[in-house]
Design an enzyme around this catalytic site. Sequence first.
Site, PDB file in Angstrom:
ATOM      1  CG  LEU A 204      -1.806   1.156   1.530  1.00  0.00           C
ATOM      2  CD1 LEU A 204      -2.926   1.226   0.489  1.00  0.00           C
ATOM      3  CD2 LEU A 204      -2.434   1.039   2.940  1.00  0.00           C
TER       4      LEU A 204
ATOM      5  CD  GLU B 259       0.013  -4.898   9.365  1.00  0.00           C
ATOM      6  OE1 GLU B 259      -1.155  -5.048   9.724  1.00  0.00           O
ATOM      7  OE2 GLU B 259       0.762  -5.833   9.023  1.00  0.00           O
ATOM      8  N   GLY B 260      -0.066   1.228  10.411  1.00  0.00           N
ATOM      9  CA  GLY B 260      -0.705   2.381  11.049  1.00  0.00           C
ATOM     10  C   GLY B 260       0.029   2.763  12.309  1.00  0.00           C
TER      11      GLY B 260
END
Length: 395
Positions: A135, A377-378
């Site tokens: 991403l 992942e954030g």
Amino acid sequence: MAVTRVPVSGPTLELSSEHEIIQQVAREFAQNEIVPIAAEHDESGEFPDLTIRKMGEMGFMGIEIPEQYGGAGLDSLSYVLALTEISRADASHGTIMSVNNSLYCNAIERFGTEEQKERFLVPVASGKAIAAYSLTEPMSGSDAGAMRSRAVLDGDSYVINGRKSWVTSGPVAKFILLFTMTDPEKAHRGVTAFLIEVDRPGFSLGKTEPKLGIRASATCEILFENYRCPTENRLGEEGEGFKIAMQVLDAGRIGIASQALGIAEAAYGTSVEYAREREAFGKKIGEFQGISFKLADMKTRIEASRLLIYRAALAKQSSKATSERFTQQASMAKLFASETATYCANEAVQIHGGMGYSKELPVERYYRDAKITEIYEGTSEIQRLVIARHELDLR
Ligand code: CAA
């Protein structure tokens, strides 16, 4: 093997015997096979092929995927129990396992066609191939919708161009779940997901990311130059990519929380042992309040993390039937467990003094490995934003 009993029940919050067995099997494998090689792989940065292959054979690379698609057919709690044990032995193995399970297999199981499941899920869930999720780009991390890579439809394929970064398992992956922009004017609603076969022309590996921790997991940039992706390899519809990415990350964040819990437990376990044995000023250092209070705080945060993770796992399990989102539970588990991991690893170094700083013990590795759980992942800031948006009804 399907687990049907209510996993965490009654006032004692006991695990079912099935879950205890899964935890035990993962623990024995991790302690016997991963612990002895962890330091060496951390030092060399070499991908742990052999142990990852064994984990695949044991069903750990597709734990929640139904057996018909090559997985172990277990539930969400089994996944967090196994992942915690693997990560307690070595966080690098935990990363590889987490991305494979929750970011890749989970996405295809949820959003893939039957044909895509046969081609892209079965080999990965059964542990015969490794997969990745992509991403992030050099100029878009937290603001995931601001990506610059493009896919343009041309006949029966999409032509993809661009650069993606921080791809966990990128150097060894056979398949990659890629998110890229098909319609930039629609912003996040113009993002589409694709299943990438790395042996097609136009795909190449970029620079390897030199990392502080989780050094045995392979991370790199990936480059697309007029890569042709057949339309049948698109996951979901055009423009659905951002929501797929976010829903998959909800599951991924429970995985990273479990990894963080494993690191915290390792740091804590070593600290307790040391506090029982090491003497200073004529007594065991654990008898000093300065050390014992640290242990008490570590233990309390670990148990609180565990409860948040189990709750998030149960929410994820029930969402399989109800499709209800578990975004907030996942973010709270990741936020708290990752900050617990860095807290515990930091305290473990302090308790061990000079030995905590030495490469002779794994404590300094826990310290380096823990930090990433607050970032990927954030970040913790993104988790707080997600949690607060739910409270304020802004999601
Ligand atoms: N589930 C379903 N839908 C969701 C969702 C979720 N969890 N989160 C957002 N959405 C939907 C929203 O409802 C909204 O839908 P509409 O278009 O219908 O309005 C849409 O997605 C856009 O949502 P937002 O307006 O909230 O989007 P935003 O631009 O403000 O971003 C964000 C939200 C939470 C900050 C998000 O961008 C985010 O999570 N950023 C962090 C990205 C991240 O975690 N990256 C890590 C990559 S993986 C990795 O680390 C590497 C690795 O290999 C391990």
